[in-house]
Design a protein around this motif. Structure first.
Motif, PDB file in Angstrom:
ATOM      1  N   GLU A 227      82.781  63.965 -61.935  1.00  0.00           N
ATOM      2  CA  GLU A 227      82.587  62.518 -61.839  1.00  0.00           C
ATOM      3  C   GLU A 227      81.371  62.196 -60.978  1.00  0.00           C
ATOM      4  OE1 GLU A 227      85.962  60.122 -60.806  1.00  0.00           O
ATOM      5  OE2 GLU A 227      87.374  61.561 -61.673  1.00  0.00           O
ATOM      6  N   ILE A 228      80.750  61.058 -61.286  1.00  0.00           N
ATOM      7  CA  ILE A 228      79.652  60.503 -60.497  1.00  0.00           C
ATOM      8  C   ILE A 228      80.088  59.111 -60.059  1.00  0.00           C
ATOM      9  CG2 ILE A 228      77.246  59.730 -60.531  1.00  0.00           C
ATOM     10  CD1 ILE A 228      77.519  62.741 -60.686  1.00  0.00           C
ATOM     11  N   TRP A 229      79.888  58.773 -58.769  1.00  0.00           N
ATOM     12  CA  TRP A 229      80.349  57.465 -58.314  1.00  0.00           C
ATOM     13  C   TRP A 229      79.482  56.947 -57.166  1.00  0.00           C
ATOM     14  CZ3 TRP A 229      82.638  62.073 -57.083  1.00  0.00           C
ATOM     15  CH2 TRP A 229      82.864  62.353 -55.728  1.00  0.00           C
ATOM     16  N   ILE A 230      79.464  55.629 -57.046  1.00  0.00           N
ATOM     17  CA  ILE A 230      78.782  54.989 -55.921  1.00  0.00           C
ATOM     18  C   ILE A 230      79.555  55.315 -54.648  1.00  0.00           C
ATOM     19  CG2 ILE A 230      78.069  52.786 -54.902  1.00  0.00           C
ATOM     20  CD1 ILE A 230      76.527  53.528 -57.405  1.00  0.00           C
ATOM     21  N   GLY A 231      78.849  55.784 -53.624  1.00  0.00           N
ATOM     22  CA  GLY A 231      79.498  56.136 -52.365  1.00  0.00           C
ATOM     23  C   GLY A 231      79.578  57.632 -52.138  1.00  0.00           C
ATOM     24  N   MET A 232      79.314  58.429 -53.173  1.00  0.00           N
ATOM     25  CA  MET A 232      79.282  59.876 -52.968  1.00  0.00           C
ATOM     26  C   MET A 232      78.007  60.231 -52.206  1.00  0.00           C
ATOM     27  SD  MET A 232      78.262  61.222 -56.811  1.00  0.00           S
ATOM     28  CE  MET A 232      78.734  62.897 -56.421  1.00  0.00           C
TER      29      MET A 232
END
Length: 282
Positions: A227-232
């Protein structure tokens, strides 16, 4: 020199008088009003007397309203009467033994308009108008605590009764069975949790967290699922993709912003600040 002292006295005396009036207003204000009625008005003597009496009555009522405080609450347990005293903070409590499944606790409370509460224990409180109360409570095996509180704006009083319910042979047997069942359930739960933890540690997410214990379990699971996410963090991207093909800083007056790009991946470019937390990507 003498005139300066006289001027100082003229200034100090009104200030002192004002301070005295301010701190004794409950006396000085009625006195000033009565003085004004009798010395400054041209009313008849009968009218002055009538108004003075009415004003005096009103002043007394207002003073009672302002200064009256209800008496401090007093709560006393009278039954059970056989007990051992134990000193606690903020109150004292009584400890007795019982072999029944219910109990009756009674006592006195004052004043009768204070707020009465049974703050612990299961049961019902009956308040009487003569300042006494009766509490009918349920007992379970072992220690039972009943706490009563009487409070008003002046303060509060707390009384506590601890009753040790003696178990019958049947109750003791049931208690042992319940204890063993609870112990077994706890052991099974613990074994299950250990098994799940061991299985998770051997999983892909567990291996990621083992390599990076500073990451949360949720972060590791999301990385394991690609997964790719804002905040990583950029370090998480580096763990999955390796070093970026480019890392370009820019500053347009609001602080340094970075662009990290991996040309062979989609999404390819990520954006964030010096803390290397991903704020956007494309």
């Amino acid at each position: 020199m003498g005139s300066n002292k006289e001027n100082d006295k003229k200034i100090q005396f009104p200030i002192l008088k004002f301070i005295i009036i301010l701190f004794t207003w409950y006396v000085s204000v009625p006195v000033i009003v009565l003085w004004y009625i009798w010395k400054r008005t041209t009313w008849s003597k009968w009218k002055k007397l009538t108004i003075s009496i009415a004003f005096g009555f009103l002043a007394v009522v207002l003073l009672i309203i302002v200064f009256y405080k209800p008496p401090r609450p007093i709560l006393v347990i009278t039954d059970p009467s056989e007990y051992n005293w134990f000193k606690t903070d903020p109150t004292e409590y009584k400890m007795v033994e019982s072999s029944t499944s219910t109990t009756t606790i009674s006592g006195t409370y004052y004043p009768d308009d204070a707020k009465f509460e049974a703050t612990s224990g299961t049961g019902t409180v009956y308040l009487k108008t003569d300042g006494t109360f009766i509490f009918e409570g349920d007992l379970v095996g072992g220690e039972n605590t009943f706490t009563f509180q009487l409070s008003n704006e002046t303060g509060k009083d707390v009384a506590m009764v601890k009753i040790i319910k003696q178990l019958t042979e049947e109750e003791e047997s049931q208690r042992e069975i319940m204890f063993e069942e609870q112990k077994k359930m706890e052991e099974e739960k613990k074994a299950k949790e250990l098994g799940e933890q061991k299985a998770w540690e051997q999983s892909k997410a567990g291996q990621i967290c083992k390599a990076h214990p500073e990451w949360s379990k949720n972060d590791c699971e999301r990385l394991a699922n690609n997964e790719i996410w804002i905040g990583m963090s950029v370090n998480m991207l580096k763990y999955r993709r390796g070093l970026p093909n480019s890392a370009n800083p820019s500053n347009y007056g609001s602080g340094t912003q970075w662009q990290w790009c991996w040309y062979n991946y989609t999404p390819s470019c990520f954006y964030g600040g010096d803390d290397e937390i991903v704020e956007s990507y494309n």
